[in-house]
Design an enzyme around this catalytic site. Structure first.
Site, PDB file in Angstrom:
ATOM      1  CE  LYS A 129     -12.264 -31.206 -13.959  1.00 56.29           C
ATOM      2  NZ  LYS A 129     -10.581 -30.676 -13.674  1.00 56.29           N
ATOM      3  CG  ASP A 169     -11.694 -27.464 -14.208  1.00 55.89           C
ATOM      4  OD1 ASP A 169     -10.430 -27.393 -14.549  1.00 55.89           O
ATOM      5  OD2 ASP A 169     -12.290 -27.065 -15.060  1.00 55.89           O
TER       6      ASP A 169
HETATM    7  P1  NDP Z   1     -10.001 -20.201 -15.616  1.00 54.54           P
HETATM    8  O1  NDP Z   1     -11.866 -20.153 -15.947  1.00 54.54           O
HETATM    9  O2  NDP Z   1      -9.451 -19.161 -14.758  1.00 54.54           O
HETATM   10  O3  NDP Z   1      -9.533 -19.615 -17.282  1.00 54.54           O
HETATM   11  C1  NDP Z   1      -9.296 -20.417 -18.177  1.00 54.54           C
HETATM   12  C2  NDP Z   1      -8.934 -19.410 -19.452  1.00 54.54           C
HETATM   13  O4  NDP Z   1      -9.451 -20.632 -20.496  1.00 54.54           O
HETATM   14  C3  NDP Z   1      -9.633 -18.371 -19.412  1.00 54.54           C
HETATM   15  O5  NDP Z   1      -8.337 -17.158 -20.396  1.00 54.54           O
HETATM   16  C4  NDP Z   1     -10.638 -18.715 -20.725  1.00 54.54           C
HETATM   17  O6  NDP Z   1     -10.935 -18.014 -21.708  1.00 54.54           O
HETATM   18  C5  NDP Z   1     -10.165 -19.530 -21.857  1.00 54.54           C
HETATM   19  N1  NDP Z   1     -10.106 -20.208 -22.566  1.00 54.54           N
HETATM   20  C6  NDP Z   1     -11.582 -21.566 -22.286  1.00 54.54           C
HETATM   21  N2  NDP Z   1     -11.507 -22.040 -22.883  1.00 54.54           N
HETATM   22  C7  NDP Z   1     -11.188 -21.449 -23.764  1.00 54.54           C
HETATM   23  C8  NDP Z   1     -11.483 -22.258 -25.106  1.00 54.54           C
HETATM   24  N3  NDP Z   1     -12.873 -22.707 -25.557  1.00 54.54           N
HETATM   25  N4  NDP Z   1     -10.975 -21.563 -26.081  1.00 54.54           N
HETATM   26  C9  NDP Z   1      -9.397 -20.909 -25.806  1.00 54.54           C
HETATM   27  N5  NDP Z   1      -9.585 -20.276 -24.615  1.00 54.54           N
HETATM   28  C10 NDP Z   1     -10.103 -20.776 -23.114  1.00 54.54           C
HETATM   29  O7  NDP Z   1      -9.961 -21.657 -15.843  1.00 54.54           O
HETATM   30  P2  NDP Z   1      -8.249 -22.577 -14.732  1.00 54.54           P
HETATM   31  O8  NDP Z   1      -7.291 -21.685 -15.347  1.00 54.54           O
HETATM   32  O9  NDP Z   1      -8.701 -22.753 -13.571  1.00 54.54           O
HETATM   33  O10 NDP Z   1      -8.365 -23.565 -15.916  1.00 54.54           O
HETATM   34  C11 NDP Z   1      -7.012 -23.634 -17.219  1.00 54.54           C
HETATM   35  C12 NDP Z   1      -7.657 -25.283 -17.676  1.00 54.54           C
HETATM   36  O11 NDP Z   1      -6.283 -25.888 -16.535  1.00 54.54           O
HETATM   37  C13 NDP Z   1      -8.162 -26.293 -18.131  1.00 54.54           C
HETATM   38  O12 NDP Z   1      -7.813 -27.070 -18.710  1.00 54.54           O
HETATM   39  C14 NDP Z   1      -8.498 -27.277 -16.539  1.00 54.54           C
HETATM   40  O13 NDP Z   1      -8.949 -27.745 -16.657  1.00 54.54           O
HETATM   41  C15 NDP Z   1      -7.032 -26.920 -16.232  1.00 54.54           C
HETATM   42  N6  NDP Z   1      -7.257 -27.058 -14.373  1.00 54.54           N
HETATM   43  C16 NDP Z   1      -6.510 -26.419 -13.856  1.00 54.54           C
HETATM   44  C17 NDP Z   1      -6.203 -26.054 -11.931  1.00 54.54           C
HETATM   45  C18 NDP Z   1      -6.627 -25.507 -11.523  1.00 54.54           C
HETATM   46  O14 NDP Z   1      -6.008 -25.845 -10.181  1.00 54.54           O
HETATM   47  N7  NDP Z   1      -7.170 -24.478 -11.473  1.00 54.54           N
HETATM   48  C19 NDP Z   1      -5.947 -27.506 -11.808  1.00 54.54           C
HETATM   49  C20 NDP Z   1      -5.255 -28.279 -12.639  1.00 54.54           C
HETATM   50  C21 NDP Z   1      -5.933 -28.676 -14.388  1.00 54.54           C
HETATM   51  P3  NDP Z   1     -12.009 -16.739 -21.660  1.00 54.54           P
HETATM   52  O15 NDP Z   1     -12.133 -15.964 -19.909  1.00 54.54           O
HETATM   53  O16 NDP Z   1     -12.513 -16.466 -22.839  1.00 54.54           O
HETATM   54  O17 NDP Z   1     -13.123 -18.227 -21.516  1.00 54.54           O
END
Ligand code: NDP
Length: 449
Positions: A129, A169
């Site tokens: 990572k 991510d």
């Molecule tokens: P994105 O950046 O596309 O989206 C993240 C979302 O979560 C946004 O809506 C963001 O809001 C919100 N967010 C981020 N930080 C916080 C916080 N501290 N509190 C509340 N909301 C928050 O990321 P992903 O969708 O790719 O990833 C989301 C999760 O899934 C992570 O934990 C990631 O590690 C996990 N994941 C992702 C994978 C992938 O293929 N993308 C694979 C496996 C796991 P804002 O815009 O306000 O920051």
């Protein structure tokens, strides 16, 4: 205390002493190691080989300076990282995260999780990572490009299709992967498609990769529900986040007949009793890169609430946390259970704190742990690598079908290990054991490295 329990305790103590400030890493190590005691009892040689002491130590960590200039020619210095955790079953594989909260503890926790998740997919990928404390929010495309180019100017020497294959991510989507790939290609002067995954479709990306984590989550949950004879149709689903994972979890949940009533970002959440209008969410988040609050202005039946935490107070049958780590704490878990939630499927990485997971288990919630439930993204990333090696592109249907099979296998594998080791509904234990066994066997076979 049994011999193996005290062995695990001693390794947890070692981790704490080595890096006392790495709380997230300590928590995830605890979550995994305390559940694999029955395997250690069955295979005592792992203790003699000091396998746990080795598995908690990254094979390599790289930390580097990332200088870049904004559109006003002001210079900024961020910190870049890559944690290469374990390569026993394949090249390091895991996403890059760009977010101000990124630090070594969070990346080591994510890399450690990734090792067992990747093992569970059944595909030949190790765990890693990386990322940076850079915040892409509010930056112009040119600023993001300059940052990505600077980041890759150091990272390129540590990665490669047979060495380490990063992906996206939080904060790293198609735009960022494009800039990173362009710079890698320019420095290496070679077209190594399989050095990054999550690429655009015009230059080696895989169909279904964008959808894979969210879709995979729903496939996993559906396998569990089918097993229990529960129908998804008409179920009220609460989802957090509005990024990549959340959007495609909403899409697949709706396709399977569920009523998704929330989504959120880090500022607040939307409650829409008529069901989330996904087209509107995609427009706000994917096209305009805006804030989710905007949704309420065009959807009079919906409500916007400041603060993302309140989403867990909404009455539902199923909760799918898809935003970030530790978003469901004990209070949120209690609110979900009190409001009738029966199923929790983790789309984000470790969104539930350890005490929240214990509370869910004590209250017989059907709990799908991230390591298993969100493995669809990395699984399709590995399929992207296969297509790049073959120099072929598979159809959407072909990749989606493989994803379904992989998620069903992960469910069956986690379930079988939960049954074998005496706690049939404990998929946390089942997934940890299934993931660990393969890595441990490969490490043993490869000697003391
Ligand atoms: P994105 O950046 O596309 O989206 C993240 C979302 O979560 C946004 O809506 C963001 O809001 C919100 N967010 C981020 N930080 C916080 C916080 N501290 N509190 C509340 N909301 C928050 O990321 P992903 O969708 O790719 O990833 C989301 C999760 O899934 C992570 O934990 C990631 O590690 C996990 N994941 C992702 C994978 C992938 O293929 N993308 C694979 C496996 C796991 P804002 O815009 O306000 O920051």
């Amino acid at each position: 205390m049994s011999d193996m329990k005290s062995y695990v305790e001693s390794v947890l103590e070692l981790v704490k002493q080595r890096d006392p400030d790495q709380i997230e890493f300590q928590n995830t190590v605890k979550e995994v190691l305390t559940t694999i005691v029955p395997v250690l009892e069955k295979y005592p040689q792992y203790k003699e080989q000091k396998l746990l002491e080795r598995i908690v130590e990254p094979e390599r960590v790289v930390i580097f300076r990332v200088p870049w200039q904004d559109d006003n020619n002001v210079t900024h210095i961020n910190r870049g990282y890559r944690v290469q955790m374990n390569s026993a079953i394949g090249p390091y594989k895991g996403g890059l995260r760009f977010h101000p909260s990124v630090n070594l503890s969070i990346l080591k926790f994510l890399a450690f999780e990734q090792v067992f998740k990747n093992s569970l997919t059944g595909l030949p990928i190790g765990g890693g990572k990386g990322g940076s404390d850079f915040d892409p929010k509010g930056k112009s495309d040119n600023e993001v490009m300059r940052f990505c180019q600077s980041f890759m100017t150091e990272l390129y020497r540590h990665i490669g299709p047979h060495v380490d294959v990063p992906a996206g991510d939080i904060g790293v989507g198609g735009r960022e992967i494009g800039y990173l790939f362009g710079q890698y290609k320019r420095i290496r002067d070679a077209y190594d498609s399989a050095v990054l995954t999550g690429k655009g479709l015009t230059y080696g990306g895989s169909l279904t990769r964008t959808e894979a984590t969210g879709y995979g989550l729903l496939y996993f949950v559906k396998n569990l529900l089918d097993d229990k004879g529960i129908n998804l149709d008409g179920k009220k689903v609460v989802i957090s986040g509005s990024g990549n994972v959340a959007i495609y979890a909403i899409e697949k949940a709706q396709e399977l007949g569920a009523n998704v009533i929330t989504c959120s970002d880090s500022d607040g959440y939307i409650y829409d009793p008529h069901g989330i209008d996904l087209k509107a969410v995609k427009l706000i988040k994917e096209v305009k890169r805006g804030r989710i609050a905007e949704y309420a202005t065009n959807h009079p039946a919906s409500e916007y609430h400041e603060g993302c935490h309140g989403v867990w107070n909404v009455k539902c049958d199923i909760a799918l946390p898809c935003a970030t780590q530790s978003e469901i704490d004990l209070d949120a878990a209690k609110a979900l259970v009190a409001n009738g939630c029966k199923i929790v499927g983790e789309g984000a990485n470790m969104p539930s704190t350890l005490d929240a997971i214990e509370y869910f288990q004590a209250n017989k919630i059907l709990f799908c742990p991230a390591k298993a439930a969100n493995a669809g993204g990395v699984a399709v990333s590995a399929l992207e690598m296969s297509q790049n090696s073959e120099r072929l592109s598979w159809t959407f249907e072909e990749v989606d079908e493989r994803l379904k099979v992989i998620m069903a296998n992960i469910y069956r594998n986690a379930k079988a290990n939960a049954v074998e080791f005496g706690d049939a509904d404990n998929l946390v234990m089942g997934a940890n054991i299934a993931g660990f066994k393969k890595v441990a066997e490969a490490m043993t076979a490869q000697g003391l490295v």
